[in-house]
Design a protein around this motif. Structure first.
Motif, PDB file in Angstrom:
ATOM      1  N   TRP A  27       0.840  -1.206   0.000  1.00  0.00           N
ATOM      2  CA  TRP A  27       0.000   0.000   0.000  1.00  0.00           C
ATOM      3  C   TRP A  27       0.874   1.256   0.000  1.00  0.00           C
ATOM      4  O   TRP A  27       0.557   2.240  -0.679  1.00  0.00           O
ATOM      5  CB  TRP A  27      -0.935   0.020   1.206  1.00  0.00           C
ATOM      6  CG  TRP A  27      -1.858   1.206   1.159  1.00  0.00           C
ATOM      7  CD1 TRP A  27      -3.070   1.276   0.548  1.00  0.00           C
ATOM      8  CD2 TRP A  27      -1.587   2.518   1.671  1.00  0.00           C
ATOM      9  NE1 TRP A  27      -3.590   2.546   0.666  1.00  0.00           N
ATOM     10  CE2 TRP A  27      -2.704   3.334   1.358  1.00  0.00           C
ATOM     11  CE3 TRP A  27      -0.523   3.086   2.378  1.00  0.00           C
ATOM     12  CZ2 TRP A  27      -2.773   4.681   1.717  1.00  0.00           C
ATOM     13  CZ3 TRP A  27      -0.587   4.430   2.733  1.00  0.00           C
ATOM     14  CH2 TRP A  27      -1.713   5.209   2.409  1.00  0.00           C
ATOM     15  N   SER A  28       1.988   1.222   0.725  1.00  0.00           N
ATOM     16  CA  SER A  28       2.883   2.383   0.771  1.00  0.00           C
ATOM     17  C   SER A  28       3.433   2.723  -0.612  1.00  0.00           C
ATOM     18  O   SER A  28       3.750   3.884  -0.886  1.00  0.00           O
ATOM     19  CB  SER A  28       4.050   2.111   1.731  1.00  0.00           C
ATOM     20  OG  SER A  28       3.584   1.934   3.044  1.00  0.00           O
ATOM     21  N   ARG A  30       1.737   1.939  -3.506  1.00  0.00           N
ATOM     22  CA  ARG A  30       0.607   1.611  -4.377  1.00  0.00           C
ATOM     23  C   ARG A  30       0.672   2.321  -5.717  1.00  0.00           C
ATOM     24  O   ARG A  30       0.247   1.753  -6.736  1.00  0.00           O
ATOM     25  CB  ARG A  30      -0.710   1.956  -3.666  1.00  0.00           C
ATOM     26  CG  ARG A  30      -0.850   3.439  -3.318  1.00  0.00           C
ATOM     27  CD  ARG A  30      -1.875   3.678  -2.213  1.00  0.00           C
ATOM     28  NE  ARG A  30      -1.930   5.104  -1.836  1.00  0.00           N
ATOM     29  CZ  ARG A  30      -1.030   5.715  -1.083  1.00  0.00           C
ATOM     30  NH1 ARG A  30       0.021   5.060  -0.646  1.00  0.00           N
ATOM     31  NH2 ARG A  30      -1.172   6.992  -0.776  1.00  0.00           N
ATOM     32  N   ASP A  57       4.378   4.856   7.231  1.00  0.00           N
ATOM     33  CA  ASP A  57       3.311   5.845   7.433  1.00  0.00           C
ATOM     34  C   ASP A  57       2.080   5.395   6.650  1.00  0.00           C
ATOM     35  O   ASP A  57       1.851   5.814   5.514  1.00  0.00           O
ATOM     36  CB  ASP A  57       3.783   7.226   6.970  1.00  0.00           C
ATOM     37  CG  ASP A  57       2.719   8.307   7.206  1.00  0.00           C
ATOM     38  OD1 ASP A  57       1.775   8.044   7.985  1.00  0.00           O
ATOM     39  OD2 ASP A  57       2.837   9.385   6.594  1.00  0.00           O
ATOM     40  N   PRO A  59      -1.936   5.237   7.037  1.00  0.00           N
ATOM     41  CA  PRO A  59      -3.175   5.509   7.771  1.00  0.00           C
ATOM     42  C   PRO A  59      -4.138   4.339   7.589  1.00  0.00           C
ATOM     43  O   PRO A  59      -4.601   4.066   6.477  1.00  0.00           O
ATOM     44  CB  PRO A  59      -3.723   6.779   7.111  1.00  0.00           C
ATOM     45  CG  PRO A  59      -2.596   7.309   6.268  1.00  0.00           C
ATOM     46  CD  PRO A  59      -1.760   6.133   5.898  1.00  0.00           C
ATOM     47  N   GLU A  70     -13.043   4.480  -2.556  1.00  0.00           N
ATOM     48  CA  GLU A  70     -12.969   5.909  -2.241  1.00  0.00           C
ATOM     49  C   GLU A  70     -11.816   6.212  -1.283  1.00  0.00           C
ATOM     50  O   GLU A  70     -11.108   7.214  -1.414  1.00  0.00           O
ATOM     51  CB  GLU A  70     -14.298   6.351  -1.626  1.00  0.00           C
ATOM     52  CG  GLU A  70     -14.332   7.774  -1.108  1.00  0.00           C
ATOM     53  CD  GLU A  70     -15.601   8.075  -0.335  1.00  0.00           C
ATOM     54  OE1 GLU A  70     -15.615   9.092   0.380  1.00  0.00           O
ATOM     55  OE2 GLU A  70     -16.566   7.283  -0.431  1.00  0.00           O
ATOM     56  N   LEU A  71     -11.599   5.318  -0.318  1.00  0.00           N
ATOM     57  CA  LEU A  71     -10.603   5.556   0.722  1.00  0.00           C
ATOM     58  C   LEU A  71      -9.192   5.152   0.314  1.00  0.00           C
ATOM     59  O   LEU A  71      -8.212   5.700   0.836  1.00  0.00           O
ATOM     60  CB  LEU A  71     -10.995   4.793   1.991  1.00  0.00           C
ATOM     61  CG  LEU A  71     -12.268   5.254   2.695  1.00  0.00           C
ATOM     62  CD1 LEU A  71     -12.657   4.267   3.788  1.00  0.00           C
ATOM     63  CD2 LEU A  71     -12.078   6.645   3.278  1.00  0.00           C
ATOM     64  N   PRO A  73      -6.939   5.584  -2.060  1.00  0.00           N
ATOM     65  CA  PRO A  73      -5.835   6.470  -2.439  1.00  0.00           C
ATOM     66  C   PRO A  73      -5.121   7.117  -1.261  1.00  0.00           C
ATOM     67  O   PRO A  73      -3.925   7.431  -1.344  1.00  0.00           O
ATOM     68  CB  PRO A  73      -6.522   7.522  -3.321  1.00  0.00           C
ATOM     69  CG  PRO A  73      -7.723   6.836  -3.866  1.00  0.00           C
ATOM     70  CD  PRO A  73      -8.184   5.952  -2.754  1.00  0.00           C
ATOM     71  N   ASP A  74      -5.823   7.300  -0.133  1.00  0.00           N
ATOM     72  CA  ASP A  74      -5.238   8.043   0.996  1.00  0.00           C
ATOM     73  C   ASP A  74      -5.093   7.220   2.271  1.00  0.00           C
ATOM     74  O   ASP A  74      -4.488   7.692   3.240  1.00  0.00           O
ATOM     75  CB  ASP A  74      -6.078   9.279   1.308  1.00  0.00           C
ATOM     76  CG  ASP A  74      -6.163  10.220   0.115  1.00  0.00           C
ATOM     77  OD1 ASP A  74      -5.103  10.574  -0.426  1.00  0.00           O
ATOM     78  OD2 ASP A  74      -7.290  10.577  -0.278  1.00  0.00           O
ATOM     79  N   SER A  75      -5.650   6.010   2.287  1.00  0.00           N
ATOM     80  CA  SER A  75      -5.571   5.190   3.501  1.00  0.00           C
ATOM     81  C   SER A  75      -5.778   3.728   3.147  1.00  0.00           C
ATOM     82  O   SER A  75      -6.285   3.402   2.066  1.00  0.00           O
ATOM     83  CB  SER A  75      -6.628   5.633   4.525  1.00  0.00           C
ATOM     84  OG  SER A  75      -7.926   5.521   3.962  1.00  0.00           O
TER      85      SER A  75
END
Length: 340
Positions: A27-28, A30, A57, A59, A70-71, A73-75
């Motif tokens: 994911w880090s 991605r 890091d 989230p 939806e989530l 891209p940022d977490s």
């Protein structure tokens, strides 16, 4: 890569192993790895603790599957299980966490068969920890086959495929001792496996006329009976029957000359007769990028082609290449419209 319509469901796997490490690392990265959206089914605080241990890091957000795209891209979206929390203890395969491992798989299959997720990516499990907790199945693949039947599939014949950039190969017999292979290998089994491979090469891999190459069991494919009878008595009749059905199959071929570059150009998928005959060339050619995919299921399932690696869990040295390749392959196999 264009993303799929729905996210992919990723199972937690063995909490004490490197499954959580490679999920978090992937994911880090991605964006660099061109990963489509996925969510993890498991314990969000546990994954957050492992991320902190690894110095990543990430989230971690507890959510429902329908919000994962939806989530993502940022977490890292995590769909929780109604189970007690897991302590972050890398390197320890604890039967106490077996309920999480099993429930994560069950939920992921339910999500895929229920249309919530496009495909399933399973993280590595520790079989001994599961056996010690009473898990009755020989392995991951057999459990998935049963779950498919529970979900309403009339027929489930799971077949292991090792997929790398330069080789697709299937072991006809899998996790049995080498001494039992000759008795387990029958013409009927070879035919059944080859039919599944042929079908999924067309439907999943979009190969219009797949070419199958079948390895011999014995050295030099038996050398006309001088080095074993099974090639002529079992494999050759199976090949003849497959060809009579219109399947482009050939063999038995000497396994020692099947996997070099020129030979691989003559077929789309190889069928090996036992576990190591398939996995040695697959891992030699693409140790870090090979993916384990299960054919013969009513849904797409892929997995990184490595184990739990308890000895390096939590150390930050586990590579996410195979997991990332498994995520990308799952998305491609699940959606014919995807362009890799």
């Amino acid at each position: 890569m264009r993303t799929s319509r729905r996210p992919l469901a990723v199972t937690l796997g063995e909490p004490g192993g490197i499954g959580p490490d490679v999920i978090l690392a992937a994911w880090s990265e991605r964006i660099e790895r061109a990963l489509p959206p996925f969510y993890v089914i498991g314990d969000a605080p546990f994954l957050a603790a492992r991320a902190a241990r690894l110095g990543l890091d990430v989230p971690v957000v507890e959510t429902d599957a329908d919000k994962a795209c939806e989530l993502f891209p940022d977490s890292l979206p995590v769909v929780p299980l109604d189970l007690p929390p897991i302590a972050d203890r890398p390197g320890i395969a604890d039967p106490e966490t077996a309920g999480h491992v099993i429930a994560s798989i069950e939920r992921a299959v339910a999500d895929v068969t229920g249309g919530v997720a496009d495909a399933l990516v399973t993280s590595p499990i520790n079989k001994k920890a599961l056996y010690d907790a009473g898990f009755p199945h020989p392995g991951h693949t057999e459990f998935l086959g049963e779950l498919a039947m529970r979900a309403g599939s009339r027929q489930s014949f799971p077949v292991m495929l090792l997929a790398g950039p330069d080789l697709l190969v299937v072991p006809v017999t899998v996790h049995i001792p080498l001494s039992r292979v000759p008795e387990a290998l029958t013409s009927e089994l070879v035919i059944d496996v080859a039919r599944i491979v042929h079908k999924d090469m067309i439907e999943r891999f979009r190969i219009a006329n797949p070419r199958l190459a079948l390895a011999g069991l014995n050295p030099h494919a038996g050398e006309d009976g001088a080095l074993g009878k099974e090639d002529a008595a079992v494999i050759a009749p199976a090949v003849a029957a497959l060809r009579a059905e219109g399947i482009d199959a050939r063999g038995p071929l000497p396994a020692d000359t099947m996997f070099h570059e020129e030979a691989r150009a003559t077929y789309d998928c190889a069928l090996a007769m036992y576990h190591d005959q398939a996995l040695i060339p697959a891992k030699t050619l693409a140790f870090h990028e090979a993916v384990n995919a299960t054919l013969g299921l009513p849904f797409v399932r892929t997995s990184p082609d490595h184990g739990t690696a308890l000895e390096i869990a939590g150390a930050g040295t586990a590579r996410a290449d195979s997991f990332s390749a498994a995520v990308r392959l799952a998305a491609v196999l699940a959606d014919p419209g995807l362009i890799a």
